[in-house]
Design a protein around this motif. Structure first.
Motif, PDB file in Angstrom:
ATOM      1  N   ASP A 124     -11.360  16.209  -3.202  1.00 14.69           N
ATOM      2  CA  ASP A 124     -10.371  15.242  -3.679  1.00 14.69           C
ATOM      3  C   ASP A 124      -9.768  14.537  -2.474  1.00 14.69           C
ATOM      4  N   TYR A 125      -9.809  13.217  -2.504  1.00 16.68           N
ATOM      5  CA  TYR A 125      -9.246  12.385  -1.434  1.00 16.68           C
ATOM      6  C   TYR A 125      -8.079  11.622  -2.051  1.00 16.68           C
ATOM      7  N   TRP A 126      -6.866  11.836  -1.524  1.00 18.66           N
ATOM      8  CA  TRP A 126      -5.644  11.408  -2.173  1.00 18.66           C
ATOM      9  C   TRP A 126      -5.047  10.155  -1.559  1.00 18.66           C
ATOM     10  N   CYS A 127      -4.309   9.422  -2.395  1.00 21.29           N
ATOM     11  CA  CYS A 127      -3.420   8.368  -1.912  1.00 21.29           C
ATOM     12  C   CYS A 127      -2.037   8.608  -2.519  1.00 21.29           C
ATOM     13  N   GLN A 128      -1.049   7.927  -1.964  1.00 18.98           N
ATOM     14  CA  GLN A 128       0.351   8.159  -2.324  1.00 18.98           C
ATOM     15  C   GLN A 128       0.912   6.941  -3.048  1.00 18.98           C
ATOM     16  N   GLY A 129       1.285   7.091  -4.304  1.00 15.74           N
ATOM     17  CA  GLY A 129       1.853   5.999  -5.086  1.00 15.74           C
ATOM     18  C   GLY A 129       3.367   6.060  -5.106  1.00 15.74           C
ATOM     19  N   TYR A 130       3.991   5.577  -4.056  1.00 13.38           N
ATOM     20  CA  TYR A 130       5.453   5.579  -3.963  1.00 13.38           C
ATOM     21  C   TYR A 130       6.009   4.152  -3.986  1.00 13.38           C
ATOM     22  N   SER A 131       5.785   3.382  -2.901  1.00 14.71           N
ATOM     23  CA  SER A 131       6.420   2.071  -2.755  1.00 14.71           C
ATOM     24  C   SER A 131       5.967   1.097  -3.838  1.00 14.71           C
ATOM     25  N   GLU A 132       6.890   0.200  -4.195  1.00 14.58           N
ATOM     26  CA  GLU A 132       6.614  -0.888  -5.127  1.00 14.58           C
ATOM     27  C   GLU A 132       7.146  -2.182  -4.523  1.00 14.58           C
ATOM     28  N   PRO A 133       6.771  -3.333  -5.078  1.00 15.22           N
ATOM     29  CA  PRO A 133       7.260  -4.593  -4.514  1.00 15.22           C
ATOM     30  C   PRO A 133       8.776  -4.662  -4.385  1.00 15.22           C
ATOM     31  N   GLY A 134       9.524  -4.015  -5.288  1.00 11.12           N
ATOM     32  CA  GLY A 134      10.981  -4.017  -5.192  1.00 11.12           C
ATOM     33  C   GLY A 134      11.574  -2.671  -4.848  1.00 11.12           C
ATOM     34  N   ALA A 135      10.751  -1.757  -4.372  1.00  9.46           N
ATOM     35  CA  ALA A 135      11.235  -0.403  -4.079  1.00  9.46           C
ATOM     36  C   ALA A 135      10.475   0.153  -2.886  1.00  9.46           C
ATOM     37  N   GLY A 136      11.040  -0.042  -1.693  1.00  8.49           N
ATOM     38  CA  GLY A 136      10.436   0.484  -0.475  1.00  8.49           C
ATOM     39  C   GLY A 136      11.315   1.592   0.064  1.00  8.49           C
ATOM     40  N   SER A 137      12.164   1.263   1.026  1.00  5.61           N
ATOM     41  CA  SER A 137      13.111   2.258   1.524  1.00  5.61           C
ATOM     42  C   SER A 137      14.075   2.686   0.419  1.00  5.61           C
ATOM     43  N   ASP A 138      14.380   1.763  -0.507  1.00  2.00           N
ATOM     44  CA  ASP A 138      15.199   2.100  -1.680  1.00  2.00           C
ATOM     45  C   ASP A 138      14.274   2.567  -2.794  1.00  2.00           C
ATOM     46  N   LEU A 139      13.662   3.723  -2.580  1.00  2.00           N
ATOM     47  CA  LEU A 139      12.602   4.190  -3.469  1.00  2.00           C
ATOM     48  C   LEU A 139      13.112   4.474  -4.876  1.00  2.00           C
ATOM     49  N   ALA A 140      14.399   4.797  -5.016  1.00  5.58           N
ATOM     50  CA  ALA A 140      14.937   5.121  -6.337  1.00  5.58           C
ATOM     51  C   ALA A 140      14.917   3.925  -7.281  1.00  5.58           C
ATOM     52  N   SER A 141      14.650   2.723  -6.749  1.00  6.61           N
ATOM     53  CA  SER A 141      14.589   1.525  -7.586  1.00  6.61           C
ATOM     54  C   SER A 141      13.220   1.329  -8.237  1.00  6.61           C
ATOM     55  N   LEU A 142      12.307   2.258  -8.077  1.00  3.73           N
ATOM     56  CA  LEU A 142      10.951   2.072  -8.599  1.00  3.73           C
ATOM     57  C   LEU A 142      10.962   1.831 -10.113  1.00  3.73           C
ATOM     58  N   GLN A 143       9.992   1.043 -10.574  1.00  6.33           N
ATOM     59  CA  GLN A 143       9.973   0.597 -11.973  1.00  6.33           C
ATOM     60  C   GLN A 143       8.666   0.907 -12.706  1.00  6.33           C
ATOM     61  N   LEU A 144       7.674   1.508 -12.081  1.00  4.40           N
ATOM     62  CA  LEU A 144       6.423   1.815 -12.779  1.00  4.40           C
ATOM     63  C   LEU A 144       6.738   2.696 -13.993  1.00  4.40           C
ATOM     64  N   ARG A 145       6.527   2.157 -15.196  1.00  5.67           N
ATOM     65  CA  ARG A 145       6.922   2.843 -16.418  1.00  5.67           C
ATOM     66  C   ARG A 145       5.878   3.881 -16.836  1.00  5.67           C
ATOM     67  N   ALA A 146       6.371   5.014 -17.309  1.00  6.61           N
ATOM     68  CA  ALA A 146       5.508   6.055 -17.881  1.00  6.61           C
ATOM     69  C   ALA A 146       6.128   6.476 -19.205  1.00  6.61           C
ATOM     70  N   GLU A 147       5.511   6.048 -20.314  1.00  8.57           N
ATOM     71  CA  GLU A 147       6.036   6.349 -21.640  1.00  8.57           C
ATOM     72  C   GLU A 147       5.207   7.462 -22.274  1.00  8.57           C
ATOM     73  N   ARG A 148       5.904   8.436 -22.826  1.00  8.38           N
ATOM     74  CA  ARG A 148       5.229   9.592 -23.420  1.00  8.38           C
ATOM     75  C   ARG A 148       4.543   9.209 -24.731  1.00  8.38           C
ATOM     76  N   ASP A 149       3.288   9.612 -24.870  1.00  4.81           N
ATOM     77  CA  ASP A 149       2.521   9.411 -26.091  1.00  4.81           C
ATOM     78  C   ASP A 149       1.722  10.681 -26.339  1.00  4.81           C
ATOM     79  N   GLY A 150       2.318  11.611 -27.050  1.00  2.00           N
ATOM     80  CA  GLY A 150       1.667  12.896 -27.295  1.00  2.00           C
ATOM     81  C   GLY A 150       1.523  13.692 -26.005  1.00  2.00           C
ATOM     82  N   ASP A 151       0.289  14.073 -25.696  1.00  4.92           N
ATOM     83  CA  ASP A 151       0.063  14.855 -24.478  1.00  4.92           C
ATOM     84  C   ASP A 151      -0.367  13.971 -23.309  1.00  4.92           C
ATOM     85  N   HIS A 152      -0.035  12.677 -23.378  1.00  2.00           N
ATOM     86  CA  HIS A 152      -0.320  11.744 -22.295  1.00  2.00           C
ATOM     87  C   HIS A 152       0.928  10.920 -21.964  1.00  2.00           C
TER      88      HIS A 152
END
Length: 394
Positions: A124-152
């Motif tokens: 397994d070769y990994w990458c890190q999905g942290y920064s976003e266009p509006g969330a760099g050093s202010d990482l708590a501003s990240l907006q990538l949505r994850a909505e629960r749908d059953g077991d996904h």
């Protein structure tokens, strides 16, 4: 603190030197020499990882129960120093140094059994999905949505500056699962498959003219809830734990090896006779010696079972600034030979003759790439704020 090596540690150092002399092929040494980033090319990184894995030395800081060698703090320091002196290519840190320890600390038994062996082997070769266009050093501003749908979870949004996303088959990612309360309270930590339908990777070409980082887009991406590390909406705690490893120390041996190359290059170009250059070189050497002293002091604290405090922020700041000082010196030593852009000649194993000496090939791209060193992993301004609050009580 007593930092003299014991007879056993001296014997270990000699064992490491003998191993490196035999195991590092000419092409791997060349790859280490010609690297223009803290990340080596995937092909050479994985080749070196397989060699170290066969020896049982691929994860110096991992406990024996998870496949580590069970080394002491001093043995880890010796190993890092000898690898730097030998010019070994770097290993991709996202699996071995970042998500691996997180899985050990927060993962389920099934996650540990599945992922940790694959991280060690490089499967397994990994990458890190942290920064976003509006969330760099202010990482708590990240907006990538994850909505629960059953077991996904269903993911929509994007990440940016994602190193080696074009090569990775796995990502560890911070997502927004709630908008209630403080921003930090609605973040979840996920492990996901980069081959999942709906993920698109778009390259970003850096100032150095290289494709190392990327944008990653998520459109209705379904990822199993079983890939969650820690509880839902508790990902900020997991993320802070990971940052301790991303910002950790251990940079002095590599900086010292770079300084040796700068001194040799300056000698070849005649710059060592210039008083101004000698003063700058001396300042860089003092900075690296200070970093080494801090790392050894922290090493002594860890060996004694003590918590070194906000050391990761201090070392991250010092190391990034010293790195940029050394890059500037190498650029000055290269002079006009730094100007030609020679990506083909820089590649390990290339049969293209460089314009100028080989050591000048990487001066400009390394300088340009490392401008980001004071930003990624938390900008130096953020690190100074952490130190002001935790050390000075401001």
């Amino acid at each position: 603190m007593n930092l003299d090596l014991t007879p056993e540690e001296l014997a270990f150092r000699d064992e490491v030197r003998d191993f490196l002399a035999a195991a590092l092929t000419p092409e791997l040494r060349e790859a280490g020499r010609r690297a223009t980033s803290v990340f080596s090319d995937k092909r050479h990184s994985l080749e070196w990882q397989r060699i170290l894995h066969a020896r049982g030395w691929v994860a110096p800081s991992w406990p024996v129960e998870y496949g580590g060698p069970g080394w002491s703090e001093m043995q880890r320091h010796i190993f890092a120093a000898e690898c730097a002196r030998a010019g070994a290519p770097s290993l991709a840190p996202m699996g071995l140094k970042m998500v691996g320890p997180v899985i050990m600390g927060y993962g389920t038994a099934d996650q540990k059994a599945h992922y940790l062996p694959r991280i060690l082997s490089g499967e397994d070769y990994w990458c890190q999905g942290y920064s976003e266009p509006g969330a760099g050093s202010d990482l708590a501003s990240l907006q990538l949505r994850a909505e629960r749908d059953g077991d996904h979870y269903v993911l929509n949004g994007s990440k940016i500056w994602t190193t080696h996303a074009h090569w990775a088959n796995r990502m560890f990612c911070l997502v927004r699962t709630s908008r209630e309360g403080k921003p930090q309270a609605g973040i979840t930590f996920l492990l996901l498959d980069m081959d999942a339908p709906g993920i698109r990777v778009r390259p970003i070409v850096t100032l150095a003219g290289e494709h190392e980082v990327n944008e990653v887009f998520f459109e209705n991406v379904r990822t199993p809830v079983s890939g969650r590390v820690g509880e839902e909406n508790q990902g900020w705690t997991v993320a802070k734990y990971l940052l301790e490893f991303e910002r950790g120390g251990g940079s002095a041996p590599g900086l010292q090896a770079m300084l040796q190359r700068v001194r040799a290059a300056a000698g070849a170009s005649g710059l060592l006779t210039e008083p101004g250059f000698r003063r700058s070189l001396g300042a860089a050497e003092v900075a690296v010696q200070a970093i080494e002293a801090s790392e050894l002091r922290i090493l002594a604290s860890l060996s004694a079972g003590r918590n070194p405090g906000p050391a990761s922020s201090m070392l991250k700041t010092q190391g990034a600034e010293a790195l940029q000082m050394i890059d500037e010196l190498m650029l000055e030593a290269a002079g006009t030979y730094a100007a030609p852009d020679q990506p083909g000649a820089r590649a390990a194993g290339s049969n293209l003759d460089p314009v100028g000496p080989e050591w000048a090939l990487t001066a400009a791209p390394r300088y340009l790439n490392d401008r980001a060193a004071t930003i990624y992993g938390g900008s130096n301004e953020i690190q100074r704020d952490i130190m002001a609050r935790l050390v000075l009580g401001l």
